[in-house]
Design a protein around this motif. Sequence first.
Motif, PDB file in Angstrom:
ATOM      1  N   GLN A  95       0.812  -1.219   0.000  1.00  0.00           N
ATOM      2  CA  GLN A  95       0.000   0.000   0.000  1.00  0.00           C
ATOM      3  C   GLN A  95       0.848   1.273   0.000  1.00  0.00           C
ATOM      4  OE1 GLN A  95      -2.415  -1.114   3.427  1.00  0.00           O
ATOM      5  NE2 GLN A  95      -4.250  -1.244   2.131  1.00  0.00           N
ATOM      6  N   GLN A  96       2.133   1.132   0.308  1.00  0.00           N
ATOM      7  CA  GLN A  96       3.030   2.282   0.259  1.00  0.00           C
ATOM      8  C   GLN A  96       3.677   2.457  -1.122  1.00  0.00           C
ATOM      9  OE1 GLN A  96       3.178   4.279   2.983  1.00  0.00           O
ATOM     10  NE2 GLN A  96       1.653   2.824   3.780  1.00  0.00           N
ATOM     11  N   SER A  97       3.423   1.516  -2.023  1.00  0.00           N
ATOM     12  CA  SER A  97       4.059   1.550  -3.346  1.00  0.00           C
ATOM     13  C   SER A  97       3.309   2.487  -4.287  1.00  0.00           C
ATOM     14  CB  SER A  97       4.100   0.150  -3.958  1.00  0.00           C
ATOM     15  OG  SER A  97       2.789  -0.286  -4.304  1.00  0.00           O
ATOM     16  N   PRO A  98       4.023   3.075  -5.280  1.00  0.00           N
ATOM     17  CA  PRO A  98       3.353   3.948  -6.251  1.00  0.00           C
ATOM     18  C   PRO A  98       2.246   3.241  -7.019  1.00  0.00           C
ATOM     19  CG  PRO A  98       5.748   4.199  -6.369  1.00  0.00           C
ATOM     20  CD  PRO A  98       5.486   3.027  -5.478  1.00  0.00           C
ATOM     21  N   GLU A  99       2.417   1.938  -7.299  1.00  0.00           N
ATOM     22  CA  GLU A  99       1.396   1.222  -8.060  1.00  0.00           C
ATOM     23  C   GLU A  99       0.066   1.201  -7.313  1.00  0.00           C
ATOM     24  OE1 GLU A  99       1.670  -2.686 -10.645  1.00  0.00           O
ATOM     25  OE2 GLU A  99       1.305  -3.237  -8.558  1.00  0.00           O
ATOM     26  N   TYR A 100       0.118   0.946  -6.010  1.00  0.00           N
ATOM     27  CA  TYR A 100      -1.124   0.934  -5.234  1.00  0.00           C
ATOM     28  C   TYR A 100      -1.712   2.339  -5.140  1.00  0.00           C
ATOM     29  CZ  TYR A 100      -4.451   0.451  -1.436  1.00  0.00           C
ATOM     30  OH  TYR A 100      -5.610   0.478  -0.692  1.00  0.00           O
ATOM     31  N   ILE A 101      -0.872   3.316  -4.836  1.00  0.00           N
ATOM     32  CA  ILE A 101      -1.344   4.686  -4.617  1.00  0.00           C
ATOM     33  C   ILE A 101      -1.984   5.264  -5.875  1.00  0.00           C
ATOM     34  CG2 ILE A 101      -0.612   7.053  -4.098  1.00  0.00           C
ATOM     35  CD1 ILE A 101       1.581   5.786  -2.305  1.00  0.00           C
ATOM     36  N   HIS A 102      -1.341   5.063  -7.038  1.00  0.00           N
ATOM     37  CA  HIS A 102      -1.796   5.719  -8.257  1.00  0.00           C
ATOM     38  C   HIS A 102      -2.681   4.847  -9.143  1.00  0.00           C
ATOM     39  CE1 HIS A 102       0.836   9.093  -7.445  1.00  0.00           C
ATOM     40  NE2 HIS A 102       1.863   8.269  -7.288  1.00  0.00           N
ATOM     41  N   ALA A 105      -5.523   1.843  -5.698  1.00  0.00           N
ATOM     42  CA  ALA A 105      -6.049   2.299  -4.413  1.00  0.00           C
ATOM     43  C   ALA A 105      -7.418   1.673  -4.148  1.00  0.00           C
ATOM     44  CB  ALA A 105      -6.153   3.820  -4.398  1.00  0.00           C
ATOM     45  N   GLU A 179       6.700   8.079  -9.159  1.00  0.00           N
ATOM     46  CA  GLU A 179       5.274   7.881  -9.453  1.00  0.00           C
ATOM     47  C   GLU A 179       5.062   6.790 -10.502  1.00  0.00           C
ATOM     48  OE1 GLU A 179       3.486  11.565 -10.525  1.00  0.00           O
ATOM     49  OE2 GLU A 179       3.820  12.502  -8.581  1.00  0.00           O
ATOM     50  N   VAL A 181       4.163   3.372 -12.085  1.00  0.00           N
ATOM     51  CA  VAL A 181       3.277   2.277 -11.670  1.00  0.00           C
ATOM     52  C   VAL A 181       3.631   0.965 -12.359  1.00  0.00           C
ATOM     53  CG1 VAL A 181       1.378   3.827 -11.099  1.00  0.00           C
ATOM     54  CG2 VAL A 181       1.555   2.900 -13.423  1.00  0.00           C
TER      55      VAL A 181
END
Length: 381
Positions: A95-102, A105, A179, A181
Motif C-alpha cells: 500500500q506504500q508503493s506507487p502502483e497501489y497509490i496511483h 487504491a 510515481e 506504476v
Amino acid sequence: MAQSRNIFEEVNEAEPGARKTPATGMIERGGSAGARRVIRWWLIALFLLVAVMIVVGGLTRLTDSGLSITEWNLVFGTLPPLNQAAWASEFAKYQQSPEYIHQNAGMSMADFKVIYWWEWGHRLLGRVIGLVWIVGFLGLLAARKMPAGWHGRLLWIGVLIGVQGAVGWWMVASGLEGERVDVASYRLATHLGLAFVILGLIAWAIFLAGRREADLIQARRLRERKLFGIATGLMHLAFLQILLGALVAGIDAGRSFVDWPWMAGQFFPPDAFSIEPVWRNFFENPGLVQFIHRIIGYTLALFAIGAYLAGRRAAGPVTRRAFTWASIMVLVQMVLGIYTVLWAAPLDIAITHQIGAIVTWVLILNARFRAGYPVAQSVRG
C-alpha cells in the motif's frame, strides 16, 4: 594354410589372432559418454524450468503482479505469509508503493493475494532453478564426472542464473520509486533478454551433449559456413525482436494500436516523438515502440524465407529440415503477433505469442547447430 576370406566377411573377435575393436575412442573413455548423458538430462530439466520461468514471468507482467512484493529476501522470502498478521504486513508494504497509490487504491486483500501469489511463484521458481543448477554442478564435480571442456560452459550458465536474480530485483526496484506504476521497460527488456540468453546457452549445451565428442570433432570439419553465418544472423535478429517485444509489453504498447497493417489508420503512428527528450520515445512511446517491433518482425520474416531457401541447399537432410522448421516458426510467430495486436493483447493470446518466441528461438538455434555440426550422411543417403 589359413583359409582365405571374403573382404566383406566380418572378423570374429573370438578367433585367435583377431584384432579387437575398442568399444569407444580415447575421447570417450573414462565414463565420459555416461557423464554426457547425465549432463544432458540435467540440462533438459534446467531448460524446461527456465522455459516455464519465462512463461510465468510473462503472466506475472500481464496480470500486473510484479510489484506486489516490495522486498527482496533470498532466504526468508522463500516462505509465503502463513497467517493473517503476515498477510496484513505484506499488504501494508504494498500500500506504500506507487502502483497501489496511483493505480490500485482501494484494492481488497483478496485481490492482493492473487497478484502476490503470481510474483511469489515467479520468485520461488527462480530459486528452484538456482538450486537445481547448484546440486547438478557440484554433484558432477564431487563425482569427478565433468567431461573435458565442460567446466567453464556449465559454470557460465550458473553465473548468469545468479546474475538474472539480481537483474530481476533491479527491474522490480524501478517500479517502487517515484510515481511509476510499472517497471522500467528497458529493465524489463534486459531481464527477458538475459533469460533467453540463458535458455539459448542451455539449449546449445544440450545439443552438444547429445553427440559424442568424436562425432563433434568430425562434424566441425564439415561445417557449412555460409548456412552457419545465415543462422547466426537470423539468431541475432530474432534476439533483437525479443528485446523489442519486451519493450512493447513493458509499456502495454500492444494494446495502444489495434489495427493492422496500419497504425491509427496510417503507416507511421501519430505522435511518435511526443516525449522529451527524444531518445525516450524509443523506449516509452507506445506508437514508436510498436512500429519498430512491427518493422523488425517483417524483416525477420523476410530473412527467414531467405534462410529457408539457402537451407534447401544444405548437404544433409537433417540440416535442411532444421532450417525449414525454423523458418516456418518465424512466420507462424509473425502471424501470432498480428493476431495479438488485433485482439489488443488479451492474456491467453499474448502468452501464446511469448511461448511462440521460445519455440522460435530454440528452432533457430537448432538450425545454427545443425549447420555448424552437420550430421554425417552415409553413402546410401
